[in-house]
Design a protein around this motif. Structure first.
Motif, PDB file in Angstrom:
ATOM      1  N   ARG A   1       0.807  -1.215   0.000  1.00  0.00           N
ATOM      2  CA  ARG A   1       0.000   0.000   0.000  1.00  0.00           C
ATOM      3  C   ARG A   1       0.840   1.265   0.000  1.00  0.00           C
ATOM      4  O   ARG A   1       0.311   2.364   0.141  1.00  0.00           O
ATOM      5  CB  ARG A   1      -0.953  -0.022   1.207  1.00  0.00           C
ATOM      6  N   LYS A   2       2.156   1.108  -0.114  1.00  0.00           N
ATOM      7  CA  LYS A   2       3.084   2.234  -0.127  1.00  0.00           C
ATOM      8  C   LYS A   2       2.936   3.107   1.134  1.00  0.00           C
ATOM      9  O   LYS A   2       2.970   4.344   1.080  1.00  0.00           O
ATOM     10  CB  LYS A   2       2.920   3.073  -1.396  1.00  0.00           C
ATOM     11  N   VAL A   3       2.776   2.431   2.253  1.00  0.00           N
ATOM     12  CA  VAL A   3       2.720   3.090   3.551  1.00  0.00           C
ATOM     13  C   VAL A   3       4.119   3.058   4.167  1.00  0.00           C
ATOM     14  O   VAL A   3       4.791   2.022   4.141  1.00  0.00           O
ATOM     15  CB  VAL A   3       1.707   2.371   4.475  1.00  0.00           C
ATOM     16  N   ALA A   4       4.574   4.185   4.700  1.00  0.00           N
ATOM     17  CA  ALA A   4       5.903   4.263   5.299  1.00  0.00           C
ATOM     18  C   ALA A   4       6.005   3.316   6.490  1.00  0.00           C
ATOM     19  O   ALA A   4       5.094   3.233   7.313  1.00  0.00           O
ATOM     20  CB  ALA A   4       6.199   5.691   5.737  1.00  0.00           C
ATOM     21  N   ILE A   5       7.121   2.615   6.583  1.00  0.00           N
ATOM     22  CA  ILE A   5       7.321   1.579   7.599  1.00  0.00           C
ATOM     23  C   ILE A   5       8.189   2.104   8.734  1.00  0.00           C
ATOM     24  O   ILE A   5       9.276   2.628   8.512  1.00  0.00           O
ATOM     25  CB  ILE A   5       7.962   0.333   6.967  1.00  0.00           C
ATOM     26  N   GLY A   6       7.686   1.944   9.957  1.00  0.00           N
ATOM     27  CA  GLY A   6       8.434   2.367  11.129  1.00  0.00           C
ATOM     28  C   GLY A   6       8.500   1.280  12.175  1.00  0.00           C
ATOM     29  O   GLY A   6       7.625   0.407  12.254  1.00  0.00           O
ATOM     30  N   ALA A   7       9.537   1.328  13.001  1.00  0.00           N
ATOM     31  CA  ALA A   7       9.680   0.399  14.124  1.00  0.00           C
ATOM     32  C   ALA A   7       8.964   0.964  15.345  1.00  0.00           C
ATOM     33  O   ALA A   7       8.974   2.181  15.587  1.00  0.00           O
ATOM     34  CB  ALA A   7      11.157   0.177  14.436  1.00  0.00           C
ATOM     35  N   HIS A   8       8.356   0.065  16.118  1.00  0.00           N
ATOM     36  CA  HIS A   8       7.613   0.466  17.320  1.00  0.00           C
ATOM     37  C   HIS A   8       8.144  -0.336  18.513  1.00  0.00           C
ATOM     38  O   HIS A   8       7.487  -1.246  19.029  1.00  0.00           O
ATOM     39  CB  HIS A   8       6.128   0.197  17.088  1.00  0.00           C
ATOM     40  N   PRO A   9       9.371  -0.014  18.961  1.00  0.00           N
ATOM     41  CA  PRO A   9       9.998  -0.779  20.037  1.00  0.00           C
ATOM     42  C   PRO A   9       9.455  -0.385  21.403  1.00  0.00           C
ATOM     43  O   PRO A   9       8.890   0.697  21.591  1.00  0.00           O
ATOM     44  CB  PRO A   9      11.473  -0.393  19.907  1.00  0.00           C
ATOM     45  N   SER A  10       9.672  -1.260  22.369  1.00  0.00           N
ATOM     46  CA  SER A  10       9.138  -1.038  23.710  1.00  0.00           C
ATOM     47  C   SER A  10      10.074  -1.638  24.742  1.00  0.00           C
ATOM     48  O   SER A  10      11.091  -2.253  24.413  1.00  0.00           O
ATOM     49  CB  SER A  10       7.770  -1.709  23.826  1.00  0.00           C
ATOM     50  N   PHE A  11       9.701  -1.477  26.002  1.00  0.00           N
ATOM     51  CA  PHE A  11      10.325  -2.276  27.042  1.00  0.00           C
ATOM     52  C   PHE A  11       9.936  -3.742  26.821  1.00  0.00           C
ATOM     53  O   PHE A  11       8.887  -4.036  26.243  1.00  0.00           O
ATOM     54  CB  PHE A  11       9.842  -1.843  28.423  1.00  0.00           C
ATOM     55  N   HIS A  12      10.797  -4.661  27.282  1.00  0.00           N
ATOM     56  CA  HIS A  12      10.500  -6.090  27.139  1.00  0.00           C
ATOM     57  C   HIS A  12       9.502  -6.472  28.233  1.00  0.00           C
ATOM     58  O   HIS A  12       9.876  -6.966  29.306  1.00  0.00           O
ATOM     59  CB  HIS A  12      11.791  -6.906  27.254  1.00  0.00           C
ATOM     60  N   ASP A  13       8.215  -6.260  27.945  1.00  0.00           N
ATOM     61  CA  ASP A  13       7.194  -6.396  28.975  1.00  0.00           C
ATOM     62  C   ASP A  13       5.846  -6.769  28.363  1.00  0.00           C
ATOM     63  O   ASP A  13       4.873  -6.020  28.458  1.00  0.00           O
ATOM     64  CB  ASP A  13       7.082  -5.067  29.738  1.00  0.00           C
ATOM     65  N   PRO A  14       5.757  -7.954  27.729  1.00  0.00           N
ATOM     66  CA  PRO A  14       4.490  -8.332  27.103  1.00  0.00           C
ATOM     67  C   PRO A  14       3.352  -8.496  28.101  1.00  0.00           C
ATOM     68  O   PRO A  14       2.182  -8.300  27.745  1.00  0.00           O
ATOM     69  CB  PRO A  14       4.819  -9.656  26.407  1.00  0.00           C
ATOM     70  N   ALA A  15       3.651  -8.827  29.350  1.00  0.00           N
ATOM     71  CA  ALA A  15       2.597  -9.034  30.341  1.00  0.00           C
ATOM     72  C   ALA A  15       1.786  -7.768  30.578  1.00  0.00           C
ATOM     73  O   ALA A  15       0.595  -7.826  30.887  1.00  0.00           O
ATOM     74  CB  ALA A  15       3.198  -9.518  31.660  1.00  0.00           C
ATOM     75  N   ASN A  16       2.428  -6.613  30.435  1.00  0.00           N
ATOM     76  CA  ASN A  16       1.763  -5.334  30.655  1.00  0.00           C
ATOM     77  C   ASN A  16       1.610  -4.533  29.366  1.00  0.00           C
ATOM     78  O   ASN A  16       1.334  -3.334  29.415  1.00  0.00           O
ATOM     79  CB  ASN A  16       2.538  -4.507  31.683  1.00  0.00           C
ATOM     80  N   PHE A  17       1.782  -5.201  28.208  1.00  0.00           N
ATOM     81  CA  PHE A  17       1.656  -4.557  26.911  1.00  0.00           C
ATOM     82  C   PHE A  17       2.585  -3.344  26.796  1.00  0.00           C
ATOM     83  O   PHE A  17       2.296  -2.387  26.080  1.00  0.00           O
ATOM     84  CB  PHE A  17       0.198  -4.149  26.646  1.00  0.00           C
ATOM     85  N   GLY A  18       3.703  -3.395  27.497  1.00  0.00           N
ATOM     86  CA  GLY A  18       4.676  -2.312  27.410  1.00  0.00           C
ATOM     87  C   GLY A  18       4.228  -1.006  28.029  1.00  0.00           C
ATOM     88  O   GLY A  18       4.840   0.037  27.792  1.00  0.00           O
ATOM     89  N   ARG A  19       3.182  -1.045  28.855  1.00  0.00           N
ATOM     90  CA  ARG A  19       2.640   0.192  29.408  1.00  0.00           C
ATOM     91  C   ARG A  19       3.027   0.426  30.869  1.00  0.00           C
ATOM     92  O   ARG A  19       2.577   1.394  31.483  1.00  0.00           O
ATOM     93  CB  ARG A  19       1.116   0.212  29.260  1.00  0.00           C
TER      94      ARG A  19
END
Length: 250
Positions: free
Chosen positions: A50-68
């Motif tokens: 779709r020619k949408v610009a690609i970006g990285a969305h990194p977080s803390f390593h914390d899947p249990a709290n969805f990085g929040r």
């Protein structure tokens, strides 16, 4: 007028493909709060089509709290974690014949970077050392944006369609009243104030100057897709062209 519309994708929602037809930039989860290798590859492929610009969305390593959940880590750990996640997504993008053009931290990492210079510096250094042509998306009016520019990076000020603001330009924490805006008409007025008038009304009623060049559409809400469609239509009706931030920031 131009504005970039971005969405956080690859986080397990079922609206990713439809949202990619409405946004100009995609922030793809890199596995540490959500997603994984297959989800990253799928999002990259769809965004490229779709020619949408690609970006990285990194977080803390914390899947249990969805990085929040806020974490207080040594800057070296944050630096290494950003490189790890950015490198993983970039490898997938390269294999698909495209590249990562921006990075937007996720959740608690995003909010802490906006107010903690040590965290901001760790993220900025990782991006700079990886590829200084990669832009950084950050909270408008934050020190994070200023520091990225001082380091020679492209920094893109971000606003939020569905979040309440404080008088200092920061977001109202999700645990407090007024953090989330869930009425469509209120969200549209909120966005048009930012895009056209370059200001935002805070939860206490004051107007604060805010110059945003990209708007985040959260893709994990129950009405995310319907609102995204309405927002895109409203912007176009008001003469605002939706365009990837990479075309706005140089």
């Amino acid at each position: 007028m131009n504005i970039d519309l971005n969405a956080d994708l690859g986080e397990g929602g079922d609206a990713d493909e439809a949202l990619l037809g409405l946004v100009s930039s995609a922030n793809i989860a890199c596995g540490w709060h959500a997603g994984g290798a297959n989800a990253m590859r799928d999002c990259v492929r769809l965004a490229a089509q779709r020619k949408v610009a690609i970006g990285a969305h990194p977080s803390f390593h914390d899947p249990a709290n969805f990085g929040r959940k806020e974490m207080h880590l040594p800057p070296d750990d944050i630096y290494a974690g950003i490189l790890y996640q950015l490198g993983a997504l970039s490898a997938i993008a390269q294999a698909e014949g495209v590249r990562v053009v921006h990075l937007k931290p996720h959740g608690a990492l995003y909010n802490q970077a906006a107010r903690d210079p040590a965290i901001a510096e760790a993220i900025i250094s990782a991006v700079h050392d990886f590829d200084p042509s990669v832009a950084i998306f950050g909270l408008a009016n934050s020190r994070f944006i200023e520091m990225a520019r001082e380091a020679g990076l492209t920094a893109v000020e971000e606003g939020f369609a569905d979040r309440g603001y404080r008088t200092d330009g920061s977001l109202v924490p999700r645990s407090e009243p007024g953090a989330l805006i869930d009425d469509d008409d209120e969200m549209l007025a909120h966005v048009l104030s930012m895009v056209r008038d370059k200001r935002v009304r805070t939860v206490t009623g004051e107007w604060v100057p805010l110059d945003v060049r990209t708007l985040c559409l959260h893709g994990d809400g129950p009405h995310a897709l319907a609102f995204a469609q309405k927002l895109r239509r409203t912007l176009e009706e008001n003469g605002v062209e939706v365009q990837a931030a990479s075309g706005l920031s140089h």
